[in-house]
Scaffold this motif. Structure first.
Motif, PDB file in Angstrom:
ATOM      1  N   ILE A  64      76.635  64.447  44.404  1.00  0.00           N
ATOM      2  CA  ILE A  64      75.842  63.537  45.232  1.00  0.00           C
ATOM      3  C   ILE A  64      74.375  63.624  44.820  1.00  0.00           C
ATOM      4  O   ILE A  64      73.941  64.600  44.212  1.00  0.00           O
ATOM      5  N   GLY A  65      73.635  62.572  45.147  1.00  0.00           N
ATOM      6  CA  GLY A  65      72.220  62.540  44.813  1.00  0.00           C
ATOM      7  C   GLY A  65      71.927  61.696  43.589  1.00  0.00           C
ATOM      8  O   GLY A  65      72.827  61.355  42.812  1.00  0.00           O
ATOM      9  N   PRO A  66      70.652  61.345  43.388  1.00  0.00           N
ATOM     10  CA  PRO A  66      70.264  60.480  42.263  1.00  0.00           C
ATOM     11  C   PRO A  66      70.621  61.053  40.893  1.00  0.00           C
ATOM     12  O   PRO A  66      71.067  60.320  40.011  1.00  0.00           O
ATOM     13  N   THR A  67      70.414  62.355  40.701  1.00  0.00           N
ATOM     14  CA  THR A  67      70.723  62.948  39.397  1.00  0.00           C
ATOM     15  C   THR A  67      72.209  62.868  39.095  1.00  0.00           C
ATOM     16  O   THR A  67      72.616  62.579  37.965  1.00  0.00           O
ATOM     17  N   ALA A  68      73.035  63.133  40.104  1.00  0.00           N
ATOM     18  CA  ALA A  68      74.484  63.042  39.919  1.00  0.00           C
ATOM     19  C   ALA A  68      74.905  61.615  39.592  1.00  0.00           C
ATOM     20  O   ALA A  68      75.827  61.394  38.795  1.00  0.00           O
ATOM     21  N   ALA A  69      74.233  60.627  40.166  1.00  0.00           N
ATOM     22  CA  ALA A  69      74.604  59.231  39.930  1.00  0.00           C
ATOM     23  C   ALA A  69      74.359  58.807  38.490  1.00  0.00           C
ATOM     24  O   ALA A  69      74.981  57.859  37.999  1.00  0.00           O
ATOM     25  N   ILE A  70      73.461  59.499  37.794  1.00  0.00           N
ATOM     26  CA  ILE A  70      73.162  59.141  36.407  1.00  0.00           C
ATOM     27  C   ILE A  70      74.396  59.249  35.524  1.00  0.00           C
ATOM     28  O   ILE A  70      74.576  58.455  34.593  1.00  0.00           O
ATOM     29  N   VAL A  71      75.261  60.211  35.806  1.00  0.00           N
ATOM     30  CA  VAL A  71      76.449  60.421  34.969  1.00  0.00           C
ATOM     31  C   VAL A  71      77.376  59.205  34.989  1.00  0.00           C
ATOM     32  O   VAL A  71      77.662  58.629  33.931  1.00  0.00           O
ATOM     33  N   PRO A  72      77.867  58.758  36.152  1.00  0.00           N
ATOM     34  CA  PRO A  72      78.730  57.568  36.129  1.00  0.00           C
ATOM     35  C   PRO A  72      77.990  56.301  35.730  1.00  0.00           C
ATOM     36  O   PRO A  72      78.589  55.406  35.121  1.00  0.00           O
ATOM     37  N   LEU A  73      76.695  56.217  36.051  1.00  0.00           N
ATOM     38  CA  LEU A  73      75.928  55.039  35.628  1.00  0.00           C
ATOM     39  C   LEU A  73      75.927  54.915  34.107  1.00  0.00           C
ATOM     40  O   LEU A  73      76.155  53.833  33.556  1.00  0.00           O
TER      41      LEU A  73
END
Length: 222
Positions: free
Chosen positions: A91-100
């Protein structure tokens, strides 16, 4: 408890916007790098490419098509384990970078492949006649000749990432999507929800205008 007004929500909107810009900028940079590398490999290994490799091209093409066919929300959920392994949290913005990044690279790779395919064959043949290696042809002919198309595709990709980042809010990815869900949808606060929508629209318009401006500048230089 009083309902949060759209004006009172502006500090949270600014913080969410910063998170969105952070997610989109990092994932865009990684997507451009990964997409160009993958797109070049797809092009040069195609039957009409510089280094035809039917097996390699077929496998890579199938992988790209699989990831492109998956809805981004499903992809995010499927990659939770990978995301946690890479950044230590899901969770969180940094974690979202991976699937993005993983979701956008296949899209941009196809854009790159298509752009390279549009380079006139005569340019490539002329470089080969002068003794240029495949690597030199890619670096000095294919990529420079298709730079306008690559920038236009990158603009489409960054707009796509903005939309993806909003969807990342569904699983706690932060940013404007998370803000819209937590402060707007879940609290039945339509004005606050609309603020998030307006900011996303403005952000997309700015990014699209910048991309179009770069493409026009490159076209005038040619």
């Amino acid at each position: 408890m009083n309902k949060l007004t759209w004006f009172d929500s502006l500090p949270e909107v600014w913080e969410a916007t910063q998170e969105t810009l952070y997610m989109v900028s990092i994932s865009f940079l990684l997507t451009v790098i990964g997409g160009i590398l993958l797109g070049v490999v797809l092009h040069v290994t195609s039957p009409s490419g510089l280094w035809p490799q039917r097996a390699v091209n077929g496998v890579l093409g199938a992988i790209v098509n699989i990831f492109r066919s998956l809805p981004f929300l499903i992809l995010m959920i499927a990659l939770i384990g990978v995301t946690r392994l890479v950044v230590g949290t899901a969770i969180g913005p940094t974690a979202a970078i991976v699937p993005l990044t993983i979701g956008a690279i296949p899209f941009y790779a196809r854009v790159v492949e298509s752009s390279l395919r549009e380079v006139p064959v005569g340019r490539v043949e002329a470089a080969q006649a002068m003794g240029a290696t495949n690597g030199q042809i890619v670096r000095k002919v294919l990529l420079p000749e298709s730079v306008s198309s690559l920038v236009a595709g990158a603009t489409l990709t960054v707009v796509l990432l903005v939309g993806y980042s909003a969807m990342a809010g569904v699983i706690g990815g932060g940013g404007l999507g998370d803000f819209a869900i937590v402060y707007g949808y879940q609290r039945f606060n339509t004005p606050v929800l609309l603020v998030a929508v307006v900011v996303l629209i403005v952000l997309v318009q700015i990014l699209q205008s910048i991309g179009d401006g770069v493409v026009r500048a490159l076209a005038h230089r040619r």
